[in-house]
Design an enzyme around this catalytic site. Sequence first.
Site, short mmCIF file in Angstrom:
data_model
loop_
_atom_site.label_atom_id
_atom_site.label_comp_id
_atom_site.label_asym_id
_atom_site.label_seq_id
_atom_site.Cartn_x
_atom_site.Cartn_y
_atom_site.Cartn_z
N SER A 1 -10.39 0.01 6.73
CA SER A 1 -9.71 0.12 5.43
C SER A 1 -9.01 -1.15 4.96
O SER A 1 -8.57 -1.22 3.82
CB SER A 1 -8.68 1.26 5.46
OG SER A 1 -9.34 2.49 5.31
N LYS B 1 0.85 -1.19 0.00
CA LYS B 1 0.00 0.00 0.00
C LYS B 1 0.89 1.24 0.00
O LYS B 1 1.91 1.27 0.70
CB LYS B 1 -0.91 -0.02 1.24
CG LYS B 1 -1.99 1.07 1.23
CD LYS B 1 -2.89 0.98 2.47
CE LYS B 1 -4.02 2.00 2.42
NZ LYS B 1 -4.90 1.94 3.60
N SER C 1 -9.88 2.02 2.44
CA SER C 1 -8.95 2.74 1.58
C SER C 1 -7.89 1.84 0.93
O SER C 1 -7.25 2.24 -0.02
CB SER C 1 -8.23 3.81 2.40
OG SER C 1 -7.37 3.20 3.37
#
Lengths: 95, 493, 484
Positions: free
Chosen positions: B182, B78, B158
């Site tokens: 997330s 990420k 997210s």
Amino acid sequence: MALDKATVARIAILARIKLPRSEQEHLARELSAILGWIEQLAEVDTAGVEPMSSVVAMRLPMREDEVTDGDCRDKILANAPAAAHGFFTVPKVVE
Amino acid sequence: MGALTDLTIAEARDGLAAKQFSAREMTEAYIAAMAAARPLNAFLVETPERALVMAAASDARIARGAALPMEGMPLAIKDLFCTEGVLTTAGSRILERFMPPYESTVTAKLWQAGAVMLGKVNMDEFAMGSSTVTCAHGPVESPWRRPGDNRPLVPGGSSGGSAAAVAARAAIAATGTDTGGSIRQPASFCGIVGLKPTYGRCSRWGIVAFASSLDQAGPMTRSVRDAAIMLKAMAGHDPKDSTSAPQPVPDFEAALTGDIRGLRIGIPREYRLDGMPGEIEALWQRGIEWIKDAGAKPVEISLKLTKYALPAYYIIAPAEASSNLARYDGVRFGLRVPGQSLDEMYENTRAAGFGAEVRRRILIGTYVLSAGYYDAYYLKAQRLRTLIARDFAAAFERCDALLTPTAPSAAFAIGEKQDDPIAMYLNDVFTVPVNLAGLPGLSVPAGLSRDGLPLGLQVIGRAFDEATVLRVGGIIERAAAFTAKPAFPAGGG
Amino acid sequence: MAEIIQGRTGAWEAVIGLEIHAQIISRAKLFSGAATTFGAEPNTQVSTVDAAFPGMLPVINRHCVEQAVKTGLGLNAEINLVSVFDRKNYFYADLPPGYQISQYSRPIVGKGKLVLDMPDGSSREIGITRLHLEQDAGKSLHDQHPTLTYVDLNRAGVALMEIVSEPDLRSAEEAGAYIRKLRSILRYLGTCDGNMEEGSLRCDCNVSVRRPGGALGTRCEIKNVNSIRFVMQAIEHEARRQIELIEEGGTVEQETRLFDAAKGVTRPMRFKEQAHDYRYFPDPDLLPLTLDQDWVEALRRALPELPDAKKARFIADYKLSPYDAGVLVGEQASADYFETVAKGRDPKLAANWVMVELYGVLNRLSLGIERSPVSAEALGGLVDLILDGTISGRLAKDVFAAMVETGKGAAAIVEERGLKQVTDSGAIEGVIDSVLAAQADKVAEYRAGKEKLFGFFIGQVMKATQGKANPALLNDLLRKKLAG
């Protein structure tokens, strides 16, 4: 709590985010809606409840007083949008 | 044996050990898959050369008989994790061109465990979102489609890039971060496993901060076993993070005994939301049956403040974020938009550098901390947080883990809910309370919606009891036998 | 010592509170492992934590906590076993994270007190409101470039103690005495070097004026004054300014001002933080700081003797005047020096030699006592020679000058220069006889009643003996002879 345009303008200044006048009203409406939704918290009686700022059930750890970092100016300045003579530079400030 | 990219970490580990293929072959397969997945916009940066170097090192260790726990596993990272010398933007324009001179503790541990870095994946800007639409670099598309409907869907957020990459077989697993859901919500949307560990389990050092008291890194994988393997590699005390717990890291994989007989599983009645789709309710009911069949005992419990967790979160998280994001000021790194004065430079830079959702949350956070409102909003929310944590503590006196849905719906189409922030926030209604209480939560794919989209169930555990969470998750996984594949890559579905 | 300031419309008094920022002596910064040495090349003592790079986190330095607690104990203050680090949010170029980690509602040290020693020997107790730990900011240089400000983060993150006084001070003199006393305590404790030129002690002054004993006026804050002299000038000027403003019918605005040392005036700060809304909240990267009572007590037991206690002991044990004792204990080094000289000798004579002759030389040479050209042991040797009658007090001054000059010991100089006192009464009598014989007319005048000529005869004998005659003996013998 409905936010008015002046309040939105004030917090935008505090947050240093340029906010064109034309966006103030729209944003005031949007933020007011969010705050209105948030305010359902008022329904809960929290009198006498200790506020929780961390879920961590331990003591603040401490480190020893040893120099283990720094002395890496190139690394520190490598990403800077502007630098000169080993300094970061910004538009001149009058104190 | 099918494609290399269909293997789980556990399977690939066996294959590498048995010399059925090399780390290099597996990495090459993923590099190709990553390139093929470009239409999804999951990867922001691809690092194939680095991946091949790391794979070669893996092969050398395997040859020496010194294979590490994550040996040769090609991961998507990420973009919130700082990676030394590799662009790290947190999905924001304000960090364009930022090259960290350091490696986050979690990614460093993964590389030390033999994992291979494929590249950096897209995300909601500063991890603020539930759709991976609020990115400076364009939205990520879920690899899933509703059958017979080609409209692109959100992967959740997210950590949407992470979820999409893993689901699309473009990475064997990915790192995610979870502040309010997330990891778990995109895992649910994309039909993969996502684990948010206990707060303090994984170091936050080197992860771009969103809300420091809530942020936690975790694994996103294609199986519960993979999550257990990967968590072990990510976790551990870090003296550089004052909130990192000095707790031993157990062998989570060994906890997957398949035996949950006698465990008491709490079913929180307040998670039955008004207006929640019947299929979510039905899925949850099936989950309860599965754990009962496995010999555990469902216990009805009450988490009576559930509905207040979300509004409390939307005070605490923006408040912390408004302060955490003050460092993006155009002085030391990232974007600078010139101005006549220092303040004008700040205002121009931050207006241009932050997207609409980030600006909105910074303004909310600034407001709730400002003079005259601090007590009514911020302190109130902190008190609520105490009560919510107490509710969980009381529940865990009566049970060993909780079972809930992960999200109140399946994935929605890109563009939906975009103009209604509150509707978007409601995605996290089942996940946010877990962050507020700092507990571990796991999302396991458990079925498909009527539309043919994945739905996850969430297992919540006591602090630092990821072992039980994973054990229960393993039972759900086995019972659900979730084998559906996304439309992408073609040949799935 | 409430000082009255006469204005056009009557009497006024100033009400002053000081916020002192004292840099903690430590090798590394409060929350990062970068060094704290003064004067390094720009941005060479900066870590990615200090520069607030993304994902960087603070970890507290145990030694800095210990230093703050020691200082609190030295100020007779309450130590809070639980304190909290808050973020003080504001934007500035030399504040990389956009917030300062500080302690707002729960400081590490609570109420304490400090005793002022006034020049007239009186003392006055000044309340300490609190002491808290916080980070320093970096440094902005505004004069290096026509359109740019240069930013050096070497100082960013260095540990500071902010020590806040009650508004108990009433004059510039008291403010000066307060800073001197605080600095002395900090130096004794070894928690801050007190060096104002290098910025390790900085002062914000809150000044208001009122009619004596009346209601408090509106205060102005004068930021970052960096010498005691400037603090006193700034307060003096600011009090006058406010009085004149009010007397002309104006009102004092609460504002932040700067002291212009060149002009000796204060002026409003032009760069203003928007409405001072600092949005304090507990830093979520840190946990509450908890201390053990036992640990605090161990620090308390290990505290050095502090100026007040030392002064009391000097008065009691050495029978010094409060003033002398106060001067000697001002610096640990001078107190130690004095005690070495006084040990086993006449303490008053020792005090006199340290405070008059030694301080005179140090002043002339602009040296601190640590770098004194005459060691305490050497000065003790000189005092010994006076006490055992080897040399007279008058000659001792010459010997001392030679010691400063040559670095040699007193005995060596006395030996070398043949300065040994004449204590042989026969020899002295001989000299007296020849002096009186040569000055027969003066002798007659003396005997006729002009007794002040006694000193003249002493002078003549001393001249003839090159000052070596034992003064007491000479005195005796001369008196006898003149009495004839």
